[in-house]
Design a protein around this motif. Structure first.
Motif, short mmCIF file in Angstrom:
data_model
loop_
_atom_site.label_atom_id
_atom_site.label_comp_id
_atom_site.label_asym_id
_atom_site.label_seq_id
_atom_site.Cartn_x
_atom_site.Cartn_y
_atom_site.Cartn_z
N ILE A 269 -4.38 2.23 11.91
CA ILE A 269 -5.53 1.39 11.51
C ILE A 269 -5.01 0.09 10.87
O ILE A 269 -5.50 -1.00 11.16
CB ILE A 269 -6.43 2.16 10.51
N PRO B 204 -2.25 1.38 -4.91
CA PRO B 204 -1.69 2.73 -4.84
C PRO B 204 -2.73 3.73 -4.31
O PRO B 204 -3.91 3.39 -4.21
CB PRO B 204 -1.36 3.04 -6.31
N SER B 205 -2.27 4.93 -3.99
CA SER B 205 -3.22 5.97 -3.59
C SER B 205 -4.19 6.24 -4.73
O SER B 205 -3.77 6.30 -5.90
CB SER B 205 -2.48 7.26 -3.25
N GLU B 206 -5.45 6.43 -4.41
CA GLU B 206 -6.43 6.68 -5.49
C GLU B 206 -6.18 8.04 -6.14
O GLU B 206 -6.68 8.31 -7.22
CB GLU B 206 -7.86 6.50 -4.99
N GLY C 243 -8.47 1.79 -5.80
CA GLY C 243 -9.69 2.10 -5.04
C GLY C 243 -9.37 2.93 -3.82
O GLY C 243 -8.23 3.34 -3.62
N LEU D 203 7.93 4.83 -4.74
CA LEU D 203 7.68 4.04 -3.53
C LEU D 203 7.07 2.68 -3.84
O LEU D 203 7.34 1.70 -3.15
CB LEU D 203 6.77 4.82 -2.57
N VAL E 167 -5.72 -5.37 3.73
CA VAL E 167 -5.07 -5.62 5.02
C VAL E 167 -5.79 -6.75 5.76
O VAL E 167 -5.18 -7.57 6.44
CB VAL E 167 -5.07 -4.32 5.87
N TRP F 38 0.71 9.04 -2.20
CA TRP F 38 0.65 9.80 -3.47
C TRP F 38 1.87 10.66 -3.73
O TRP F 38 2.00 11.23 -4.81
CB TRP F 38 -0.60 10.70 -3.49
N ASN F 39 2.76 10.80 -2.76
CA ASN F 39 3.80 11.82 -2.96
C ASN F 39 4.91 11.40 -3.92
O ASN F 39 5.44 12.21 -4.67
CB ASN F 39 4.37 12.29 -1.61
N ILE G 231 0.86 -1.20 0.00
CA ILE G 231 0.00 0.00 0.00
C ILE G 231 0.89 1.24 0.00
O ILE G 231 1.78 1.36 0.85
CB ILE G 231 -0.92 0.00 1.24
N GLY H 27 2.61 5.50 4.37
CA GLY H 27 1.53 6.50 4.38
C GLY H 27 1.54 7.24 5.71
O GLY H 27 2.55 7.25 6.42
N PHE I 252 3.36 -1.08 4.20
CA PHE I 252 2.53 0.12 4.10
C PHE I 252 3.40 1.37 4.21
O PHE I 252 4.20 1.49 5.13
CB PHE I 252 1.50 0.12 5.24
N LEU J 62 5.94 5.65 8.07
CA LEU J 62 4.88 6.63 8.35
C LEU J 62 5.39 8.07 8.28
O LEU J 62 6.40 8.35 7.65
CB LEU J 62 4.26 6.30 9.71
N GLY J 63 4.67 8.95 8.92
CA GLY J 63 4.94 10.38 8.78
C GLY J 63 6.19 10.85 9.50
O GLY J 63 6.86 10.09 10.20
P1 NDP Z 1 -2.49 7.96 3.71
O1 NDP Z 1 -2.14 7.32 5.01
O2 NDP Z 1 -3.71 8.77 3.66
O3 NDP Z 1 -2.61 6.87 2.55
C1 NDP Z 1 -1.58 5.96 2.26
C2 NDP Z 1 -2.18 4.78 1.52
O4 NDP Z 1 -3.02 4.06 2.43
C3 NDP Z 1 -3.07 5.16 0.35
O5 NDP Z 1 -2.95 4.21 -0.67
C4 NDP Z 1 -4.44 5.12 0.99
O6 NDP Z 1 -5.46 4.98 0.04
C5 NDP Z 1 -4.31 3.89 1.85
N1 NDP Z 1 -5.28 3.76 2.94
C6 NDP Z 1 -6.05 4.71 3.51
N2 NDP Z 1 -6.83 4.16 4.48
C7 NDP Z 1 -6.53 2.85 4.52
C8 NDP Z 1 -6.98 1.76 5.32
N3 NDP Z 1 -7.91 1.90 6.26
N4 NDP Z 1 -6.45 0.53 5.09
C9 NDP Z 1 -5.50 0.35 4.15
N5 NDP Z 1 -5.04 1.35 3.35
C10 NDP Z 1 -5.54 2.59 3.54
O7 NDP Z 1 -1.20 8.80 3.30
P2 NDP Z 1 -1.08 9.81 2.10
O8 NDP Z 1 -1.36 9.08 0.82
O9 NDP Z 1 -1.83 11.04 2.43
O10 NDP Z 1 0.50 10.10 2.11
C11 NDP Z 1 1.09 11.06 2.90
C12 NDP Z 1 1.67 10.45 4.16
O11 NDP Z 1 2.60 9.43 3.82
C13 NDP Z 1 2.45 11.46 4.98
O12 NDP Z 1 2.13 11.30 6.34
C14 NDP Z 1 3.90 11.07 4.74
O13 NDP Z 1 4.77 11.43 5.77
C15 NDP Z 1 3.78 9.59 4.60
N6 NDP Z 1 4.93 9.05 3.88
C16 NDP Z 1 5.86 8.34 4.58
C17 NDP Z 1 7.01 7.88 3.94
C18 NDP Z 1 8.02 7.07 4.68
O14 NDP Z 1 8.82 6.41 4.02
N7 NDP Z 1 8.05 7.09 6.01
C19 NDP Z 1 7.26 8.16 2.52
C20 NDP Z 1 6.20 8.90 1.88
C21 NDP Z 1 5.08 9.34 2.55
P3 NDP Z 1 -6.26 6.33 -0.42
O15 NDP Z 1 -5.25 7.28 -0.95
O16 NDP Z 1 -7.14 5.80 -1.45
O17 NDP Z 1 -6.95 6.82 0.81
#
Ligand code: NDP
Length: 481
Positions: free
Chosen positions: A232, A173-175, A203, A154, A213, A148-149, A145, A225, A223, A248-249
């Motif tokens: 979650i 991927p991110s939608e 999706g 990734l 998941v 979008w950045n 998973i 994101g 993952f 993560l972030g």
């Molecule tokens: P999100 O957490 O919103 O989404 C990441 C992915 O998870 C997307 O594909 C999203 O789908 C999916 N997703 C959302 N909800 C669920 C769920 N309940 N179960 C499974 N998958 C889910 O992150 P962003 O896309 O907004 O990306 C930005 C974040 O990513 C920032 O916090 C950034 O710091 C972090 N990041 C971390 C990196 C690292 O290596 N540590 C590198 C790059 C970014 P959908 O888009 O469709 O909601």
């Protein structure tokens, strides 16, 4: 406008429910694609495809699978310019960045993991009376998973090691950025990878991603994101004892000591703050400057920022493109308003730029610098993920370390000093997974990548990825007397 389908069992197909999601170019608000709004049923179908192909894929030698990675890299390289253009259209990032970072790394990730897998050595532990052989077996089905950045950068960082270690893959991927994941599926289809080994399901995260998941037959989740989503994902995956990696972030500190060579490094420090409009998890969004050089640093910093051209992402001279969406722009703006309420002073930026023509309604935001905030304020400790930095002064090194460690995040940091020994000793006191000294985002793909605290669990990169995407088995054979 492009119609994108899922890629399941070697075929491009619509989602089983026929529902779709519109995809927009955030720089122009133009609709550029329609993607499937997949559901749990599509995930089940992808899992079935993986099950049908996983034993034959796992039976190949690692060298044979590395050959497949090289074929994918070659074909991606043939489509290099297309990757850069699609990434720029889908994310709003400057085309030069999409070329130099996204397209380049996406190709390199496949080549790198192919070469690394070929270098894997046997691990053996000999006893007086027995031999232990440690082998890496595939984990099974990997759910990947991605955000979008850095969409293909990734995704390929996960797909390449997962495939080479013998797993079948389902990617989500991110939608918001489906374009280059679709291109990867086309590439994989064109090179003739056996069907069912790589599957792509588009999706929403909270339905399709969540179903991925939760599916009990998916053995591993990688993952990347946001931290809130990571929680979650961890909560759903943990009771099933899936292998899990969470990237993560971050809210990374840039620490500038009093002996730093600011003149030579200023452009790199600006880049660390604003690359990809500040939408890189590693961006240094909190700048900690020694009070004795604060004024001279600020002058250089603002001068360098003012030279960055904001504009059409497809223009070769553009340095700052649009944010990922108007919704995200509003979130970034809300933090700038919060900063004002928290007593911050905006010394540059803080607003949407005036742009004309087809990008006049795009999700653009000026590079923004905020001073005068307490380092514990929300603006200075929460991830904004946009072109916004806060600057804080410190008077001794312990003070800087305490400020750097004061957030819940622990992804990365950079330290700028002429005394690299001192820099290394400070680095050891930082609660982060990665530290750069006198550089930023200087990547060797062999090193461990990942964060601590709320920035993640586990490491990917180099042999750490190959280990994560495999299951270790020890075979102890007793010597016959
Ligand atoms: P999100 O957490 O919103 O989404 C990441 C992915 O998870 C997307 O594909 C999203 O789908 C999916 N997703 C959302 N909800 C669920 C769920 N309940 N179960 C499974 N998958 C889910 O992150 P962003 O896309 O907004 O990306 C930005 C974040 O990513 C920032 O916090 C950034 O710091 C972090 N990041 C971390 C990196 C690292 O290596 N540590 C590198 C790059 C970014 P959908 O888009 O469709 O909601």
């Amino acid at each position: 406008m492009i119609v994108i389908n899922n890629y399941v069992n070697g075929e491009f197909i619509e989602s089983t429910n026929g529902c779709t999601i519109d995809n927009f170019n955030p720089a122009t608000n133009e609709k550029i694609a329609i993607i499937p709004q997949s559901s749990a049923k599509d995930i089940i179908n992808a899992v079935d495809a993986c099950k049908a192909s996983k034993s034959s894929w796992a039976k190949l030698t690692i060298h044979e699978r590395a050959e497949w990675l090289d074929k994918i890299a070659d074909e991606l390289n043939n489509r290099f310019e297309e990757i850069a253009t699609l990434e720029s259209l889908d994310t709003g990032k400057p085309i030069s960045l999409a070329r130099n970072v996204d397209a380049t790394r996406s190709v390199n990730n496949f080549r790198f993991f192919a070469d690394l897998a070929r270098k894997m050595k046997k691990t053996q532990f000999e006893m007086n009376d027995a031999m232990n052989n440690v082998i890496n077996k595939p984990v099974g089905i990997a759910g990947l998973i991605t955000p979008w950045n850095l969409p293909l950068y990734l995704l390929s960082w996960k797909v390449a090691p997962a495939l080479v270690m013998g797993n079948c893959v389902i990617a989500k991927p991110s939608e918001l950025t489906p374009m280059t994941a679709n291109l990867l599926a086309e590439v994989i289809h064109n090179v003739g990878l056996p069907k069912g080994v790589f599957n792509l399901v588009h999706g929403y995260g909270n339905s399709c991603g969540q179903a991925l998941v939760e599916h009990p037959d998916i053995n591993l989740i990688s993952f990347t994101g946001g931290t809130a989503t990571g929680k979650i994902v961890a909560k759903s995956a943990a009771p099933m004892f899936k292998k899990i990696s969470l990237e993560l972030g971050g809210k990374n500190a840039t620490i500038i000591l009093d002996d730093a060579d600011i003149i030579s490094n200023i452009d790199n420090i600006v880049k660390s703050a604003f690359l990809n409009q500040g939408q890189v998890c590693l961006c240094g969004s909190r700048i900690l400057v020694h009070e004795s050089i604060y004024n001279s640093f600020l002058k250089q910093f603002l001068k360098s920022i003012s030279t960055m051209k904001i504009g059409d992402p497809l223009d070769e001279n553009t340095k700052l493109g649009s944010l990922i969406s108007n919704e995200h722009l509003e979130k970034v703006e809300s933090y700038v308003n919060l900063a004002k309420n928290e007593g911050g002073e905006i010394i540059i930026g803080g607003k949407r730029p005036n742009l004309n023509g087809k990008i006049s309604e795009g999700a653009f935001f000026e590079p923004t610098v905020i001073v005068g905030l307490n380092h514990n304020s929300r603006t200075a400790t929460e991830e904004i993920f946009g072109p916004v930095v806060t600057i804080h002064q410190f008077n001794d090194i312990e003070d800087a370390i305490n400020i750097a460690n004061c957030t819940k995040y622990g992804l990365a940091a950079s330290i700028w000093t002429e005394d690299t020994k001192l820099g290394e000793s400070i680095a050891k006191k930082l609660d982060t997974g990665m530290v750069w000294i006198n550089c930023w985002l200087h990547r060797d793909l062999r090193v461990p990548f990942g964060g601590v605290k709320s920035s993640g669990v586990g490491r990917e990169g180099g042999f750490y990825s190959l280990e994560f995407f495999s299951e270790l088995q020890n075979i102890c054979t007793f010597f016959n007397s």
